[in-house]
Design an enzyme around this catalytic site. Structure first.
Site, PDB file in Angstrom:
ATOM      1  N   GLY A  71       0.803  -1.217   0.000  1.00 24.58           N
ATOM      2  CA  GLY A  71       0.000   0.000   0.000  1.00 24.58           C
ATOM      3  C   GLY A  71       0.835   1.266   0.000  1.00 24.58           C
ATOM      4  O   GLY A  71       0.522   2.227  -0.711  1.00 24.58           O
ATOM      5  N   ASN A 151      -8.537   4.073   7.961  1.00 28.77           N
ATOM      6  CA  ASN A 151      -7.994   2.917   8.661  1.00 28.77           C
ATOM      7  C   ASN A 151      -8.227   2.966  10.167  1.00 28.77           C
ATOM      8  O   ASN A 151      -8.258   1.943  10.827  1.00 28.77           O
ATOM      9  CB  ASN A 151      -6.494   2.791   8.375  1.00 28.77           C
ATOM     10  N   GLN A 179      -7.897  -0.226   3.019  1.00 32.09           N
ATOM     11  CA  GLN A 179      -8.840  -0.770   3.997  1.00 32.09           C
ATOM     12  C   GLN A 179     -10.156  -1.192   3.351  1.00 32.09           C
ATOM     13  O   GLN A 179     -10.896  -2.000   3.909  1.00 32.09           O
ATOM     14  CB  GLN A 179      -9.138   0.273   5.087  1.00 32.09           C
ATOM     15  N   SER A 199      -3.553  -3.396  -0.897  1.00 33.70           N
ATOM     16  CA  SER A 199      -2.499  -4.162  -0.259  1.00 33.70           C
ATOM     17  C   SER A 199      -2.998  -5.577   0.032  1.00 33.70           C
ATOM     18  O   SER A 199      -4.177  -5.774   0.325  1.00 33.70           O
ATOM     19  CB  SER A 199      -2.111  -3.465   1.054  1.00 33.70           C
ATOM     20  N   HIS A 201      -1.891  -7.796   2.480  1.00 34.77           N
ATOM     21  CA  HIS A 201      -1.901  -8.342   3.842  1.00 34.77           C
ATOM     22  C   HIS A 201      -3.092  -7.897   4.673  1.00 34.77           C
ATOM     23  O   HIS A 201      -3.291  -8.363   5.792  1.00 34.77           O
ATOM     24  CB  HIS A 201      -0.580  -8.055   4.560  1.00 34.77           C
ATOM     25  N   THR A 237      12.597  -7.600 -10.407  1.00 33.76           N
ATOM     26  CA  THR A 237      12.052  -8.941 -10.576  1.00 33.76           C
ATOM     27  C   THR A 237      10.828  -9.105  -9.688  1.00 33.76           C
ATOM     28  O   THR A 237      10.851  -8.745  -8.510  1.00 33.76           O
ATOM     29  CB  THR A 237      13.127  -9.986 -10.213  1.00 33.76           C
ATOM     30  N   CYS A 325       4.247   4.561  16.863  1.00 35.58           N
ATOM     31  CA  CYS A 325       5.519   5.100  16.401  1.00 35.58           C
ATOM     32  C   CYS A 325       6.439   3.903  16.149  1.00 35.58           C
ATOM     33  O   CYS A 325       6.147   2.792  16.572  1.00 35.58           O
ATOM     34  CB  CYS A 325       6.065   6.004  17.500  1.00 35.58           C
TER      35      CYS A 325
END
Lengths: 384, 376
Positions: A71, A151, A179, A199, A201, A237, A325
């Protein structure tokens, strides 16, 4: 201790079916997709199949899908790529105050590069007002980038309407849908967005892979120079197993999207209602209905969010608050500040994000444990 | 473990054996965590995020949003020992109670000790509060000091560590009875060499790390630059004057001077000159000759007493006026508004406003306070 995972907006476990689909591409089919012999061709074929799956899930054409490392890269590419490609046309970008750092900090970087950025405010629910966008567009505006769904607080933006406004002024529209994909039906043709980030994951796929949808004809520069992969637009690649995983994950999640959404929405509303019922001095952050099906975000008065998360962790419940953080300590969320929270209240927030593997028992357990923790924390903060 | 027969004064929390150890990533706090685990405590390692956001340039050069080396070290140690580990955010309170205090004191012509402020407001107040929030009865640090309950006095006592060369009670004189009830200092009975040896034998990744020095938040040791960058007002040059008010030259801003300083004055005279006073109001640094740096009476404020409830009459003590000073014989007596008058038997070099004076009775910390001014 049995752990309950309720941070599915942070990441999700890889679905076993996805993992199985990926495994051959680490060893048996290891070829470089750019090679001409069979190993290479097999890998290439897998990538193209994955591309078709992603395209199908979004209602796009396969040659509008470009694979990236995730993302953040997709957001960087969309923002910087369009900014550099159109810099002779204009230097103005419009985004919002509540974007993910991947977009927000890219915009800040572009400001240092000489671009002007308008950060649109949001209302108390986190919604962008279409008239604000209308007013912000100038003849120098080259790109509008507004996230599909937030998110942190889960608010779903009126993307279709916002896209129309941008296009009336012939301005490109990018949306960070990291999201949203897998949680909201998305049809890029109907929405008419020009660029869309996603994304793997977040949808039970592997980390380190994502995609950018780039509508045909959109002018955009490349960020990574090198070989001719991804039609010469993104060198390197290909992450073949990752791409295969993304294809499999997005296909699985969109196949049963309705029942997935129904399940999550049921659990979400049970959790929200339970919290509001059992705990005083609490408020729901984000919109009550225009929100991601798995997102619960609440603020507790007189509670330190960091202590709350640690207590939940010790009770086996994985949750989050604010944005972490690098060190792992918590900051008051910029999103909660943008919807009008004080720094104190923003610190006392809790995000629980439900995923496909959560059960009603998980929700019951949280509703049993959370009120006790809140009560204890409040009694301590009253004394000290 | 502390005697379980004694009833806790803490009315909202039951005694348990969970302890939060403040971990800096250094040898001392790492070994403390290890020792407590060995003693059967349920140990939770915590690194306090106290460093402030870096400016953009520093991020470009060093990467990351904060100095992560300490966190990474502490996390590695926690994994090695097998304890839970968290990073907690103390940025705002540290800025307010330590950094702003540090800067303000210098602007007032005083020489603060930020470690004392940090121990008072951050480690044993804020961190202890956070420990309670996660139901930990105790907070522990790697300080070299001993905390004991004295049945006879019915009080907790703070005592010098066995390794007197490492003793850190000077920076801990502000501890209250409630705090001491919840504090563990596992290194108090160890020598530094033993601690290093322990770290080495355990294969702790920090065994050979040097002791920390200087002020942790002034990373380049240039505290003058730090104050200039963090002060709300401009640091203006001013005049050097002698003790009779005669003009001697120009100084580059009072924040650059401390009592007793000789180097870097840029003034030549027949005999060496020293800073003997800083008059912030008039932006004047007063210079004098060697004997004018000495004094034998001072007044301290913000006093805290540990071995006694309060100072009611004159008391003979040993006192020291800075971390590195030797203890000296003195008599303390109470003044109005909780201030304390300290009279030394012999004159002391460079009694410095802003530094602390700490009183001892043998190994026991009686109490201490911040030096308001030298009387004579």
């Amino acid at each position: 201790m049995d752990r309950i995972y309720l941070d599915n907006a942070a990441t999700t476990p890889v679905d076993k079916r996805v993992l199985e689909a990926m495994l051959p591409y680490y060893s048996d089919v290891f070829g470089n997709p750019s090679s001409l012999y069979s190993y290479g061709q097999e890998a290439k074929k897998a990538i193209e199949e994955a591309r078709e799956k992603v395209a199908k899930a979004l209602g796009a054409d396969a040659d509008e899908i470009y694979f990236t490392s995730g993302g953040s890269e997709s957001d960087n590419w969309a923002l910087k790529g369009v900014a550099y490609a159109l810099k002779d046309k204009g230097n103005h970008i419009i985004t919002t105050e509540i974007e993910h750092p991947a977009a927000l900090n890219t915009c800040r970087y572009l400001e240092k590069e000489g671009f002007k950025v308008t950060y649109l405010p949001v209302d108390e629910y986190g919604l962008v007002k279409p008239e604000d966008l209308k007013k912000a567009i100038t003849d120098k505006t080259i790109l509008v980038s507004i996230m599909f769904a937030n998110n942190e607080i889960g608010t779903i933006e009126p993307i279709e309407e916002l896209v129309k406004i941008a296009h009336e002024k012939n301005v490109y529209f990018h949306t960070d849908a990291v999201q949203a994909v897998g949680n909201i039906p998305i049809d890029v043709k109907k929405l008419d967005v020009d660029l869309l980030s996603l994304s793997a994951h977040k949808i039970y796929g592997p980390k380190g892979v994502g995609a950018l949808y780039i509508k045909k004809g959109i002018k955009i520069h490349s960020l990574i120079q090198g070989g001719t992969q991804e039609k010469n637009r993104r060198a390197g690649t290909e992450n073949v197993p990752g791409i295969v995983g993304l294809g499999e994950a997005i296909e699985l999640i969109t196949k049963n999207l309705d029942s997935h959404i129904n399940k999550l929405t049921f659990l979400r509303d049970k959790l929200i209602n339970g919290i509001l019922e059992k705990i005083p001095y609490v408020r729901l952050n984000g919109h009550p209905t225009k929100r991601l099906p798995g997102n619960v975000n609440v603020s507790f008065e007189f509670v330190d969010g960091e202590s709350l998360i640690l207590n939940l962790d010790m009770a086996g419940i994985c949750a989050s608050s604010g944005s972490a953080c690098t060190s792992g300590s918590l900051e008051p969320s910029h999103v909660l500040l943008a919807i009008g929270h004080s720094k104190e209240l923003a610190r006392g927030s809790l995000r629980l994000t439900i995923g496909k593997d959560n059960t009603e028992e998980d929700i019951d357990k949280v509703l049993e444990v959370l009120p006790q923790i809140i009560k204890r924390l409040r009694s301590i903060s009253q004394i000290v | 473990m502390k005697e379980s027969t004694r009833r806790s004064k803490n009315f909202f929390m039951k005694k348990n054996n969970r302890v939060v150890v403040g971990m800096s990533g250094g040898v001392d706090s790492s070994v403390s965590a290890y020792l407590l685990k060995e003693q059967g405590y349920e140990v939770i390692g915590v690194t306090m995020q106290i460093w402030q956001d870096k400016d953009e340039e520093a991020v470009k050069v060093e990467g990351g949003c904060c100095s992560l080396a300490a966190v990474n070290d502490a996390r590695r140690v926690a994994n090695k020992i097998g304890i839970k580990y968290y990073v907690m955010n103390f940025k705002d309170v540290f800025k307010e109670k330590v950094i702003d205090y540090f800067v303000d004191e210098y602007l007032k012509g005083r020489t603060p000790n930020p470690c004392i402020a940090c121990n008072k407001y951050i480690k044993f107040e804020e961190l202890l509060k956070r420990a309670w929030m996660i139901d930990a009865y105790y907070v522990a640090t790697g300080h070299y000091a001993i905390c004991e309950y004295d049945e006879e006095r019915g009080r907790y006592l703070l005592k010098k560590s066995v390794d007197t060369s490492k003793d850190q009670t000077y920076v801990l004189y502000n501890l209250t009875q409630t705090q001491l009830e919840h504090i563990l200092f596992p290194l108090g009975k160890y020598k530094k060499d033993e601690v290093r040896e322990l770290a080495k034998n355990l294969g702790l990744p920090v065994a050979s790390k040097p002791d920390s020095q200087e002020i942790c938040f002034v990373t380049d040791n240039d505290y003058g630059k730090f104050i200039r960058e963090n002060a709300k007002e401009e640091i203006k040059p001013g005049e050097f004057r002698d003790t009779r008010g005669r003009f001697l030259g120009y100084h580059k801003g009072i924040i650059h001077y401390t009592i007793g300083q000789r180097k870097g004055l840029g003034i030549s005279a027949g005999k060496p000159l020293y800073v003997v006073d800083i008059d912030a109001e008039n932006n004047v640094v007063v210079l004098g000759y060697g004997d004018e740096v000495y004094g034998d009476e001072l007044i301290s404020y913000n006093n805290n007493f540990i071995s006694i409830d309060k100072l009611e009459k004159e008391m003979r003590v040993k006192a020291k006026i800075r971390y590195t000073a030797k203890e000296q014989d003195a008599v303390i007596r109470p003044l109005e508004d909780g201030k304390v008058f300290v009279k030394f038997d012999n004159s002391q070099r460079a009694i410095t406003p802003g530094q602390s004076v700490v009183f001892y009775d043998g190994d026991i910390v009686v109490g201490g306070g911040i030096i308001e001014r030298k009387v004579r």
